[in-house]
Design an enzyme around this catalytic site. Structure first.
Site, PDB file in Angstrom:
ATOM      1  N   ASP A  19      54.243  35.230  23.482  1.00 39.51           N
ATOM      2  CA  ASP A  19      54.928  36.524  23.455  1.00 39.51           C
ATOM      3  C   ASP A  19      55.346  36.889  22.035  1.00 39.51           C
ATOM      4  O   ASP A  19      55.657  36.017  21.220  1.00 39.51           O
ATOM      5  CB  ASP A  19      56.160  36.462  24.364  1.00 39.51           C
ATOM      6  CG  ASP A  19      56.694  37.834  24.716  1.00 39.51           C
ATOM      7  OD1 ASP A  19      55.967  38.829  24.508  1.00 39.51           O
ATOM      8  OD2 ASP A  19      57.841  37.916  25.188  1.00 39.51           O
ATOM      9  N   HIS A  36      48.125  41.262  17.762  1.00 39.13           N
ATOM     10  CA  HIS A  36      47.230  40.488  18.626  1.00 39.13           C
ATOM     11  C   HIS A  36      46.193  39.737  17.796  1.00 39.13           C
ATOM     12  O   HIS A  36      45.835  38.595  18.114  1.00 39.13           O
ATOM     13  CB  HIS A  36      46.557  41.411  19.641  1.00 39.13           C
ATOM     14  CG  HIS A  36      47.526  42.079  20.573  1.00 39.13           C
ATOM     15  ND1 HIS A  36      48.470  41.371  21.277  1.00 39.13           N
ATOM     16  CD2 HIS A  36      47.691  43.391  20.918  1.00 39.13           C
ATOM     17  CE1 HIS A  36      49.192  42.210  22.015  1.00 39.13           C
ATOM     18  NE2 HIS A  36      48.731  43.440  21.801  1.00 39.13           N
ATOM     19  N   LEU A 128      40.262  18.131  24.442  1.00 37.98           N
ATOM     20  CA  LEU A 128      41.217  19.067  25.039  1.00 37.98           C
ATOM     21  C   LEU A 128      40.490  20.132  25.855  1.00 37.98           C
ATOM     22  O   LEU A 128      39.435  20.631  25.450  1.00 37.98           O
ATOM     23  CB  LEU A 128      42.026  19.744  23.921  1.00 37.98           C
ATOM     24  CG  LEU A 128      42.881  20.953  24.302  1.00 37.98           C
ATOM     25  CD1 LEU A 128      44.105  20.514  25.082  1.00 37.98           C
ATOM     26  CD2 LEU A 128      43.302  21.729  23.062  1.00 37.98           C
TER      27      LEU A 128
END
Length: 259
Positions: A19, A36, A128
Site C-alpha cells: 500500500d 505504481h 521462492l
C-alpha cells in the site's frame, strides 16, 4: 538500523499488502501511475531478498477486485505493469517460480496470456514461489470455494446410482466437509498459510486479503509507503515476527514447555 535475524526462524510464507504507491507519487507531485512503477522496483528488491533469506512463499496483493472501481487510466497503467513484469529477469536470476491467484476472467486476453507465459516459463524454478494476488479478494475466493463444494455435494447426492461414479471422481457428502476441505478449494491450496502479514502505507486493516489463511498470521503494519519499503524494512518486520511468541490458542507456559 541493522537487525540480527535468526536464519532458522525465517517465516516460510510472507504475505504483503503493498500500500502507498499512489500517495508516494502524490507527495512528490507526480501522477499516481508513477507510484505504481516505483512499486515494481520495490517488488524486485523484496522478492530477491526473500529468496536470499530462504522464504519459500511470498504473496503480494497487487490488485483487488475492489480496485476495478478505480479510474480507468490507473487500471490500464497497472495492467501494463503486469505485462512488463513478465519480462523481468528477477525470476531467472533468483530461481523464482511465479503463480497468480484471482479472478482471471475479468482480465484482458493480453494480460491472461502474459500470466500464462510467466507461470509456464518459471514452473521448473524450485526456489521462492512468488504469488501474485490479482483481481483477487478473499470473499470472492471463499464464495467460489463454497460454490465448488456445493456442486460436488449435489453431484454426489443427486441420484443413488451416481454415488459410486462420483465417489471415484471426488464427490463428497455434506457431513464430510471439514476445514481442510475448504482450504483445498481455495486459490492458495498449493502452499501453507502465511506466518507473517505485512501492510505498508500506514493503514491498519487487511482489506479483504487472505481472510481464511491469515487466521493465525502475525500482523505487522508500518507507515512506510511501498516504493520505499526496502531490505532493511523487511528485516525489521521479520525481526518483529521473531520476537513474538506464537501460541495458537495455547498458553505461553505451554509453548515454553514444548520448546
Amino acid at each position: 538500523m541493522h537487525y540480527e535475524l535468526d536464519r532458522s526462524r525465517i517465516p516460510q510464507h510472507i504475505a504483503i499488502i503493498m500500500d502507498g504507491n499512489g500517495r508516494w507519487a502524490t507527495a512528490k507531485g507526480l501522477d499516481r501511475t508513477f507510484g505504481h512503477k516505483a512499486g515494481v522496483d520495490a517488488v524486485k528488491k523484496i522478492t530477491a531478498e526473500c529468496a536470499r533469506l530462504g522464504v519459500k512463499y511470498l504473496t503480494l496483493y497487487s490488485f483487488s477486485t475492489e480496485n476495478w472501481n478505480r479510474p480507468a487510466y490507473e487500471i490500464e497503467a497497472l495492467m501494463g505493469l503486469v505485462i512488463s513484469f513478465a519480462e523481468m529477469e528477477l525470476f531467472t536470476d533468483n530461481n523464482v517460480k511465479c503463480r497468480v491467484i484471482g479472478d482471471r476472467k475479468r482480465l484482458s486476453d493480453a494480460v491472461q496470456k502474459k500470466i500464462q507465459y510467466i507461470e509456464e516459463t518459471t514452473a521448473k524454478n524450485d526456489g521462492l514461489t512468488l504469488v501474485i494476488a490479482m483481481s483477487y479478494s478473499s470473499r470472492w475466493e471463499i464464495t467460489e470455494a463454497v460454490r465448488q463444494i456445493v456442486t460436488e455435494v449435489h453431484d454426489m447426492e443427486e441420484l443413488p446410482e451416481n454415488i459410486l461414479k462420483n465417489w471415484k471422481t471426488g464427490g463428497i457428502r455434506a457431513e464430510d466437509i471439514t476445514e481442510e476441505t475448504i482450504s483445498q478449494h481455495l486459490c492458495t491450496n498449493f502452499m501453507p498459510d502465511p506466518e507473517l502479514l505485512i501492510r505498508t502505507g500506514g493503514e491498519l486493516r487487511i482489506s479483504n486479503y487472505l481472510l481464511w489463511q491469515c487466521a493465525y498470521a502475525e500482523f505487522y503494519f508500518c507507515d512506510t509507503f511501498w516504493p520505499d519499503f526496502d531490505e532493511a524494512a523487511l528485516h525489521q518486520a521479520i525481526a518483529e515476527f521473531q520476537s513474538r511468541q506464537r501460541r495458537f490458542g495455547k498458553t505461553g507456559a505451554q509453548v515454553e514447555n514444548e520448546e
